[in-house]
Design a protein around this motif. Structure first.
Motif, PDB file in Angstrom:
ATOM      1  N   PHE A  93      93.978 111.111  78.646  1.00 48.23           N
ATOM      2  CA  PHE A  93      94.452 112.239  78.006  1.00 48.23           C
ATOM      3  C   PHE A  93      93.989 112.416  76.416  1.00 48.23           C
ATOM      4  CE2 PHE A  93      98.246 109.647  77.618  1.00 48.23           C
ATOM      5  CZ  PHE A  93      98.472 109.779  76.082  1.00 48.23           C
ATOM      6  N   HIS A 101      96.318 118.033  78.720  1.00 47.23           N
ATOM      7  CA  HIS A 101      96.658 117.076  77.704  1.00 47.23           C
ATOM      8  C   HIS A 101      98.053 116.847  77.574  1.00 47.23           C
ATOM      9  CE1 HIS A 101      97.974 115.877  73.681  1.00 47.23           C
ATOM     10  NE2 HIS A 101      97.203 114.889  73.760  1.00 47.23           N
ATOM     11  N   PHE A 112     107.672 106.169  77.521  1.00 49.16           N
ATOM     12  CA  PHE A 112     107.567 105.145  76.197  1.00 49.16           C
ATOM     13  C   PHE A 112     108.554 105.742  75.203  1.00 49.16           C
ATOM     14  CE2 PHE A 112     103.725 104.107  73.276  1.00 49.16           C
ATOM     15  CZ  PHE A 112     104.543 102.806  72.842  1.00 49.16           C
ATOM     16  N   ILE A 156     101.269  94.752  73.949  1.00 51.15           N
ATOM     17  CA  ILE A 156     100.981  95.783  74.920  1.00 51.15           C
ATOM     18  C   ILE A 156     101.150  95.268  76.628  1.00 51.15           C
ATOM     19  CG2 ILE A 156      98.441  95.529  75.118  1.00 51.15           C
ATOM     20  CD1 ILE A 156      99.948  98.671  74.502  1.00 51.15           C
ATOM     21  N   THR A 253      93.052  98.062  68.099  1.00 51.07           N
ATOM     22  CA  THR A 253      93.584  98.890  66.639  1.00 51.07           C
ATOM     23  C   THR A 253      94.322  97.925  65.743  1.00 51.07           C
ATOM     24  OG1 THR A 253      95.359 100.015  68.059  1.00 51.07           O
ATOM     25  CG2 THR A 253      93.251 101.362  67.670  1.00 51.07           C
ATOM     26  N   LEU A 290      96.827 101.991  55.784  1.00 52.30           N
ATOM     27  CA  LEU A 290      96.477 102.819  56.873  1.00 52.30           C
ATOM     28  C   LEU A 290      95.490 103.929  56.169  1.00 52.30           C
ATOM     29  CD1 LEU A 290      99.516 102.912  58.911  1.00 52.30           C
ATOM     30  CD2 LEU A 290      97.355 102.731  59.924  1.00 52.30           C
ATOM     31  N   VAL A 296      91.151 102.943  62.263  1.00 49.15           N
ATOM     32  CA  VAL A 296      90.331 103.993  63.050  1.00 49.15           C
ATOM     33  C   VAL A 296      89.747 104.992  61.836  1.00 49.15           C
ATOM     34  CG1 VAL A 296      90.166 106.103  64.579  1.00 49.15           C
ATOM     35  CG2 VAL A 296      91.789 104.061  64.988  1.00 49.15           C
ATOM     36  N   ARG A 301      84.888 115.280  67.936  1.00 47.14           N
ATOM     37  CA  ARG A 301      85.373 116.403  68.718  1.00 47.14           C
ATOM     38  C   ARG A 301      84.202 117.403  69.089  1.00 47.14           C
ATOM     39  NH1 ARG A 301      89.646 113.980  68.271  1.00 47.14           N
ATOM     40  NH2 ARG A 301      91.691 114.878  67.567  1.00 47.14           N
ATOM     41  N   HIS A 357      96.759 115.377  69.320  1.00 48.17           N
ATOM     42  CA  HIS A 357      96.472 113.826  69.331  1.00 48.17           C
ATOM     43  C   HIS A 357      97.043 112.851  68.624  1.00 48.17           C
ATOM     44  CE1 HIS A 357      93.708 115.140  72.650  1.00 48.17           C
ATOM     45  NE2 HIS A 357      93.382 116.091  71.986  1.00 48.17           N
TER      46      HIS A 357
HETATM   47  C1  HEM Z   1      97.256 100.581  63.773  1.00 45.61           C
HETATM   48  C2  HEM Z   1      97.180 100.929  65.090  1.00 45.61           C
HETATM   49  C3  HEM Z   1      96.643 102.014  65.565  1.00 45.61           C
HETATM   50  C4  HEM Z   1      96.003 103.121  65.116  1.00 45.61           C
HETATM   51  C5  HEM Z   1      95.371 102.916  63.393  1.00 45.61           C
HETATM   52  C6  HEM Z   1      95.670 104.112  65.884  1.00 45.61           C
HETATM   53  C7  HEM Z   1      95.142 105.389  65.621  1.00 45.61           C
HETATM   54  C8  HEM Z   1      94.986 106.679  66.284  1.00 45.61           C
HETATM   55  C9  HEM Z   1      94.259 107.655  66.173  1.00 45.61           C
HETATM   56  C10 HEM Z   1      93.763 107.903  64.682  1.00 45.61           C
HETATM   57  C11 HEM Z   1      94.658 108.370  67.063  1.00 45.61           C
HETATM   58  C12 HEM Z   1      93.998 109.983  67.308  1.00 45.61           C
HETATM   59  C13 HEM Z   1      92.794 110.179  68.001  1.00 45.61           C
HETATM   60  C14 HEM Z   1      92.147 111.547  68.017  1.00 45.61           C
HETATM   61  O1  HEM Z   1      92.639 112.457  67.337  1.00 45.61           O
HETATM   62  O2  HEM Z   1      91.185 111.714  68.741  1.00 45.61           O
HETATM   63  C15 HEM Z   1      95.086 107.818  68.225  1.00 45.61           C
HETATM   64  C16 HEM Z   1      95.460 108.244  69.322  1.00 45.61           C
HETATM   65  C17 HEM Z   1      96.262 107.551  70.400  1.00 45.61           C
HETATM   66  N1  HEM Z   1      96.811 106.125  69.988  1.00 45.61           N
HETATM   67 FE1  HEM Z   1      96.806 105.260  68.417  1.00 45.61          FE
HETATM   68  N2  HEM Z   1      96.421 103.695  66.958  1.00 45.61           N
HETATM   69  C18 HEM Z   1      96.853 102.519  66.796  1.00 45.61           C
HETATM   70  C19 HEM Z   1      97.824 101.924  67.776  1.00 45.61           C
HETATM   71  C20 HEM Z   1      98.045 102.326  69.051  1.00 45.61           C
HETATM   72  C21 HEM Z   1      98.644 101.628  70.139  1.00 45.61           C
HETATM   73  C22 HEM Z   1      99.353 100.142  69.810  1.00 45.61           C
HETATM   74  C23 HEM Z   1      98.780 102.500  71.176  1.00 45.61           C
HETATM   75  C24 HEM Z   1      99.392 102.085  72.314  1.00 45.61           C
HETATM   76  C25 HEM Z   1     100.631 101.569  72.475  1.00 45.61           C
HETATM   77  C26 HEM Z   1      98.073 103.761  70.830  1.00 45.61           C
HETATM   78  C27 HEM Z   1      97.919 104.807  71.700  1.00 45.61           C
HETATM   79  C28 HEM Z   1      97.413 105.769  71.511  1.00 45.61           C
HETATM   80  C29 HEM Z   1      97.170 107.099  72.457  1.00 45.61           C
HETATM   81  C30 HEM Z   1      97.415 106.943  73.705  1.00 45.61           C
HETATM   82  C31 HEM Z   1      96.388 108.117  71.626  1.00 45.61           C
HETATM   83  C32 HEM Z   1      95.949 109.443  72.287  1.00 45.61           C
HETATM   84  C33 HEM Z   1      97.191 110.474  71.874  1.00 45.61           C
HETATM   85  C34 HEM Z   1      96.761 111.553  72.366  1.00 45.61           C
HETATM   86  O3  HEM Z   1      95.509 112.137  72.951  1.00 45.61           O
HETATM   87  O4  HEM Z   1      97.746 112.541  72.209  1.00 45.61           O
HETATM   88  N3  HEM Z   1      97.708 103.591  69.654  1.00 45.61           N
HETATM   89  N4  HEM Z   1      95.481 106.390  67.749  1.00 45.61           N
END
Ligand code: HEM
Length: 412
Positions: A93, A101, A112, A156, A253, A290, A296, A301, A357
């Motif tokens: 998604f 999405h 979750f 995880i 990440t 952060l 990241v 897009r 997202h």
């Molecule tokens: C420090 C750790 C992390 C950072 C810096 C981070 C950063 C991000 C960022 C910037 C996005 C946005 C992506 C976008 O807009 O295209 C994102 C989305 C996401 N992250 Fe993280 N993330 C981290 C840890 C995690 C962890 C541990 C998980 C899972 C348990 C996770 C699951 C997700 C998921 C599923 C999305 C997609 C959400 C969506 O599309 O609605 N992330 N993350």
């Protein structure tokens, strides 16, 4: 000439030579908030413009809608989950737009829950202590291998219901697939081959695991998704794509948040001393990491319409790089943006993205990073970096050290 230089800046960000310090390039890019970098490629580097596009429904996360076909950002959506008629694979998604999405994200969030995150959080400090205790009697550690990587991976696996013993197998798949989040020109032919090979292997592994959990459900997210009887639930391919996404996000990440954080603390002895004196400061300090050196660096897009922004018209079907790390260093938004201030207030950084997202794992990642960085600050006596800058991993978008060797006098 100036125009030419601007056009090459994003390519320079992708260049490995920039990995230790891309921030001067971002500062140059911010002189043109929305900068055309190639035929159909635009880099957005200022806070207000990034936020505006993160929340704009005309801006898509679906690479298939890009004019360049699969998107000039390559094969990430196709491979990470990916759509493949024969194997009934579906995109995760993070690569979809509303309403698909939203539906899938809603279902994940139903399972979750904050309670699940709390439960994982309760033994976070003992997990950290266990990993650090292994370095007792030594005078150095690799923060990446000894703590920053194993901690989030253990967590995880527990969350999803993936056996920890299988970790060596999907370690390689996760990093190969995460590489495809960089634009293709940043990848070698070998890296593309590795990602192409990893996709079906991870998929097959998850399908097998789902079969086992289906037969014998346990108390984990995979079992919860498989046994969901709500009217709105995921089908098999959606569950597999979501598992792959969470597994990769959990691997690639938080490791960088912990390593970037420790590196930043060691480069800023005053901040380290403040954190030692006031352990509660770790909460805003993690937010500041952060902002200041985020895991990241950018997300990509595609535009669904012509979009006018900052005096530029981004044409429909163009690829857009949202430079989150640059937005979080924008002096128009953050006073003293290039200064690391662990006590910073009003810190609405872009480290977890924004809009629909916004990171699903943010609460979990915060708990992990606070526990790991808090313990490193509190327990390492006389810590010293072995190499500055440390060696970096290849990825430009998911950026962090490959190793972070820290010498110390003693471990408390
Ligand atoms: C420090 C750790 C992390 C950072 C810096 C981070 C950063 C991000 C960022 C910037 C996005 C946005 C992506 C976008 O807009 O295209 C994102 C989305 C996401 N992250 Fe993280 N993330 C981290 C840890 C995690 C962890 C541990 C998980 C899972 C348990 C996770 C699951 C997700 C998921 C599923 C999305 C997609 C959400 C969506 O599309 O609605 N992330 N993350």
């Amino acid at each position: 000439m100036a125009h030419q230089v601007t056009r090459n800046l994003f390519a320079q960000v992708l260049d490995e030579a920039s990995r230790p310090d891309p921030y001067p390039l971002y500062a140059l890019l911010r002189e043109t908030p929305v900068a055309r970098q190639g035929n159909d490629l635009y880099a957005v580097s200022t806070y207000a413009e990034i936020v505006s596009l993160l929340y704009d429904p005309r801006v898509s996360s679906d690479e298939r809608k890009s004019r360049s076909g699969s998107g000039s950002f390559g094969a990430s959506g196709r491979l990470m989950g990916g759509e493949d008629g024969q194997n009934a694979r579906k995109p995760a998604f993070i690569f979809l737009d509303p309403p698909d999405h939203d539906r899938l994200r809603r279902i994940v969030m139903r399972h979750f829950t904050p309670e699940r995150v709390d439960r994982l959080g309760r033994h976070m400090s003992s997990l950290v202590a266990e990993l650090l205790d292994r370095r007792a009697g030594h005078d150095s550690m690799d923060v990446v291998d000894d703590l920053a990587y194993p901690l989030p991976v253990t967590v995880i696996c527990e969350l999803l219901g993936v056996p920890k013993e299988d970790e060596p197998r999907f370690h390689g798949w996760a990093s190969a697939l995460a590489r495809t989040l960089d634009p293709p020109e940043g990848l070698s032919a070998e890296e593309v081959r590795q990602a192409e090979a990893a996709a079906p292997e991870l998929h097959a592994y998850l399908v097998d695991l789902a079969g086992e959990r289906h037969a014998r459900p346990a108390d984990d997210l995979l079992s919860a998704l498989l046994t969901d009887r709500a009217a709105e639930r995921m089908d098999g391919p959606e569950i597999i794509a979501t598992m792959a996404l969470l597994l990769i996000a959990g691997h690639e990440t938080t490791v960088n948040l912990i390593a970037n954080g420790m590196l930043t603390f060691l480069r800023n002895p005053d901040a380290l001393a403040r954190l030692r004196a006031d352990p509660g400061l770790i909460v805003p300090a993690v937010e500041e990491v952060l902002r200041y050196d985020p895991p990241v660096q950018f997300r990509t897009r595609t535009t669904l319409a012509d979009i006018e922004i900052a005096g530029v018209t981004i044409p429909q079907g163009a690829d857009v790089a949202l430079l989150l790390a640059s937005g979080s260093r924008d002096p128009a938004r953050f006073p003293g943006a290039d200064r690391f201030d662990p006590g910073r207030r009003d810190n609405q950084h872009l480290g977890f993205g924004g809009g629909v997202h916004y990171c699903v794992g943010a609460p979990l990642a915060r708990i992990e990073a606070r526990a790991a960085l808090g313990a490193l600050v509190g327990r390492l006596v006389g810590p010293e970096l072995a190499a500055d800058p440390p060696p970096y991993r290849h990825s430009a978008s998911l950026r962090g050290p490959e190793r972070l060797v820290v010498g110390f006098d003693r471990l408390l």
